[in-house]
Design a protein around this motif. Structure first.
Motif, PDB file in Angstrom:
ATOM      1  N   TYR A 124       0.732  -1.300  -0.235  1.00  0.00           N
ATOM      2  CA  TYR A 124      -0.125   0.206   0.034  1.00  0.00           C
ATOM      3  C   TYR A 124       0.949   1.181  -0.010  1.00  0.00           C
ATOM      4  CZ  TYR A 124      -4.428  -2.429   0.656  1.00  0.00           C
ATOM      5  OH  TYR A 124      -5.388  -3.147   0.479  1.00  0.00           O
ATOM      6  N   PHE A 125       1.919   1.257   0.857  1.00  0.00           N
ATOM      7  CA  PHE A 125       2.853   2.307   0.780  1.00  0.00           C
ATOM      8  C   PHE A 125       3.386   2.715  -0.622  1.00  0.00           C
ATOM      9  CE2 PHE A 125       7.335   4.069   0.738  1.00  0.00           C
ATOM     10  CZ  PHE A 125       7.124   5.292   1.649  1.00  0.00           C
ATOM     11  N   ARG A 126       3.863   1.409  -1.149  1.00  0.00           N
ATOM     12  CA  ARG A 126       4.651   1.566  -2.643  1.00  0.00           C
ATOM     13  C   ARG A 126       3.448   2.340  -3.480  1.00  0.00           C
ATOM     14  NH1 ARG A 126       8.922  -0.708  -4.932  1.00  0.00           N
ATOM     15  NH2 ARG A 126       9.186  -2.126  -3.177  1.00  0.00           N
ATOM     16  N   MET A 127       2.226   1.939  -3.636  1.00  0.00           N
ATOM     17  CA  MET A 127       1.133   2.469  -4.338  1.00  0.00           C
ATOM     18  C   MET A 127       1.308   3.990  -4.265  1.00  0.00           C
ATOM     19  SD  MET A 127      -1.854  -0.304  -5.046  1.00  0.00           S
ATOM     20  CE  MET A 127      -2.470  -0.080  -3.187  1.00  0.00           C
ATOM     21  N   VAL A 128       1.083   4.278  -3.057  1.00  0.00           N
ATOM     22  CA  VAL A 128       0.740   5.747  -2.813  1.00  0.00           C
ATOM     23  C   VAL A 128       2.097   6.456  -3.106  1.00  0.00           C
ATOM     24  CG1 VAL A 128       0.099   7.598  -1.017  1.00  0.00           C
ATOM     25  CG2 VAL A 128      -0.816   5.148  -0.988  1.00  0.00           C
ATOM     26  N   TRP A 129       3.221   6.012  -2.556  1.00  0.00           N
ATOM     27  CA  TRP A 129       4.615   6.549  -3.125  1.00  0.00           C
ATOM     28  C   TRP A 129       4.588   6.862  -4.535  1.00  0.00           C
ATOM     29  CZ3 TRP A 129       9.034   8.447  -1.240  1.00  0.00           C
ATOM     30  CH2 TRP A 129       9.978   8.493  -1.931  1.00  0.00           C
ATOM     31  N   GLU A 130       4.295   6.034  -5.301  1.00  0.00           N
ATOM     32  CA  GLU A 130       4.514   6.044  -6.630  1.00  0.00           C
ATOM     33  C   GLU A 130       3.741   7.136  -7.475  1.00  0.00           C
ATOM     34  OE1 GLU A 130       3.971   2.231  -8.028  1.00  0.00           O
ATOM     35  OE2 GLU A 130       6.041   1.407  -7.592  1.00  0.00           O
ATOM     36  N   HIS A 131       2.542   7.527  -6.840  1.00  0.00           N
ATOM     37  CA  HIS A 131       1.743   8.587  -7.125  1.00  0.00           C
ATOM     38  C   HIS A 131       2.162  10.026  -6.590  1.00  0.00           C
ATOM     39  CE1 HIS A 131      -0.905   6.256  -9.755  1.00  0.00           C
ATOM     40  NE2 HIS A 131      -1.002   5.359  -8.964  1.00  0.00           N
ATOM     41  N   GLN A 132       3.083   9.898  -5.513  1.00  0.00           N
ATOM     42  CA  GLN A 132       3.217  11.202  -4.693  1.00  0.00           C
ATOM     43  C   GLN A 132       4.787  11.549  -5.075  1.00  0.00           C
ATOM     44  OE1 GLN A 132       0.960  12.866  -2.736  1.00  0.00           O
ATOM     45  NE2 GLN A 132       2.345  14.471  -2.695  1.00  0.00           N
ATOM     46  N   GLY A 133       5.469  10.657  -5.111  1.00  0.00           N
ATOM     47  CA  GLY A 133       6.888  10.891  -5.674  1.00  0.00           C
ATOM     48  C   GLY A 133       7.913  11.766  -4.938  1.00  0.00           C
ATOM     49  N   PHE A 134       7.866  11.580  -3.682  1.00  0.00           N
ATOM     50  CA  PHE A 134       9.094  12.432  -3.059  1.00  0.00           C
ATOM     51  C   PHE A 134       9.684  11.560  -1.919  1.00  0.00           C
ATOM     52  CE2 PHE A 134       5.231  14.238  -1.269  1.00  0.00           C
ATOM     53  CZ  PHE A 134       5.245  14.018   0.092  1.00  0.00           C
ATOM     54  N   LEU A 135      10.837  11.857  -1.481  1.00  0.00           N
ATOM     55  CA  LEU A 135      11.404  11.345  -0.275  1.00  0.00           C
ATOM     56  C   LEU A 135      11.251  12.019   1.023  1.00  0.00           C
ATOM     57  CD1 LEU A 135      14.938  10.639  -1.707  1.00  0.00           C
ATOM     58  CD2 LEU A 135      13.579   8.864  -1.243  1.00  0.00           C
ATOM     59  N   PRO A 136      10.965  11.089   2.050  1.00  0.00           N
ATOM     60  CA  PRO A 136      10.595  11.573   3.437  1.00  0.00           C
ATOM     61  C   PRO A 136      11.870  12.088   3.943  1.00  0.00           C
ATOM     62  CG  PRO A 136      10.380   9.375   3.435  1.00  0.00           C
ATOM     63  CD  PRO A 136      10.790   9.500   2.010  1.00  0.00           C
ATOM     64  N   ARG A 137      12.902  11.875   3.815  1.00  0.00           N
ATOM     65  CA  ARG A 137      14.143  12.043   4.638  1.00  0.00           C
ATOM     66  C   ARG A 137      15.183  12.068   3.378  1.00  0.00           C
ATOM     67  NH1 ARG A 137      12.678   7.472   5.908  1.00  0.00           N
ATOM     68  NH2 ARG A 137      11.578   8.318   7.542  1.00  0.00           N
ATOM     69  N   PRO A 138      16.400  13.004   3.497  1.00  0.00           N
ATOM     70  CA  PRO A 138      17.571  12.912   2.772  1.00  0.00           C
ATOM     71  C   PRO A 138      18.458  11.449   2.613  1.00  0.00           C
ATOM     72  CG  PRO A 138      17.653  14.853   4.082  1.00  0.00           C
ATOM     73  CD  PRO A 138      16.727  14.230   4.861  1.00  0.00           C
TER      74      PRO A 138
END
Length: 242
Positions: free
Chosen positions: A183-197
């Motif tokens: 589920y995280f990967r699906m949302v990540w792929e549509h959001q497209g940014f890193l939460p930390r350096p």
């Protein structure tokens, strides 16, 4: 044969023979979401589903069994297949919502990961073999060097956590963890940014691993909790790309 009049129009497509039951389960979930089926709604029969999906009844039966096992469907002998838990299309396709809502979904998906991965690392610290810990160290050393660090992006986090999940020696925990990651990967792929350096992430990974190598489950969990600090996620924006 059930009465077609009390069923919504189907919207299935034929699927390949590989991983049939998993794909059957996914398409049924999407069918429930697309048609906004509520708890108690009846689905087509196994025979009808098999015909519409273009697969054998055995694959359909296994897919239904998977969904029944996690409480999404209920099979009533002699009565049919019924929805036990309605599905939200946004969880199946995050592209259907606006960016701000996807950010909220990403935060919630990360929170789910946090619960499972913090529990997993505590268990794995005591259960992992020396070979598994060595394998994790080798992976981190390789993944955090270029060009792997840029190419793998958030997959470094997920693979690291997946390896920890496997090291728990608890396939149930690893399976639930895998769903949270999906589920995280699906949302990540549509959001497209890193939460930390990337550098900060690398330090956190190594701190977690070092606590595991010391066989200190409390320290390992504490380092994983720090890794999932949602304040860092809340400050992230679409311009923070790797």
């Amino acid at each position: 044969m059930s009465n077609q009049n009390d069923q919504p129009a189907a919207s299935f497509s034929p699927i390949s023979r590989t991983q049939v039951s998993e794909e059957v389960a996914r398409q049924i979930q999407r069918f429930i979401a697309n048609n906004r089926l509520q708890v108690g709604a009846r689905l087509p029969t196994e025979r009808e589903l098999a015909a519409q999906l273009g697969v054998g009844r055995g694959g359909v039966r296994e897919g239904i069994k998977m969904l029944a096992g996690i409480g999404i469907l209920e099979v009533r002998q002699g009565a049919g297949i019924f929805v036990r838990e309605s599905q939200r299309l946004v969880l199946l396709d995050p592209s259907l919502v606006e960016g701000s809502e996807r950010l909220e979904l990403l935060k919630k998906a990360t929170a789910a990961r946090r619960i499972l991965d913090c529990a997993a690392v505590e268990v794995a610290t005591l259960a992992a073999t020396e070979e598994q810990l060595a394998e994790i160290r080798v992976y981190l050393q390789q993944a955090e060097t270029e060009p792997f660090r840029t190419k793998l992006a958030h997959s470094i986090d997920l693979t690291f956590e997946m390896m920890i999940g496997r090291a728990t020696d608890n396939p149930y925990l690893a399976a639930v963890q895998g769903e949270a990651h999906r589920y995280f990967r699906m949302v990540w792929e549509h959001q497209g940014f890193l939460p930390r350096p990337a550098g900060e992430r690398s330090e956190q990974h190594m701190a977690i691993l070092e606590a595991m190598e010391r066989r200190d489950p409390h320290a390992a969990r504490a380092r994983m909790e720090e890794h999932f600090d949602l304040q860092a996620l809340a400050k992230a924006g679409p311009d923070r790309r790797q």
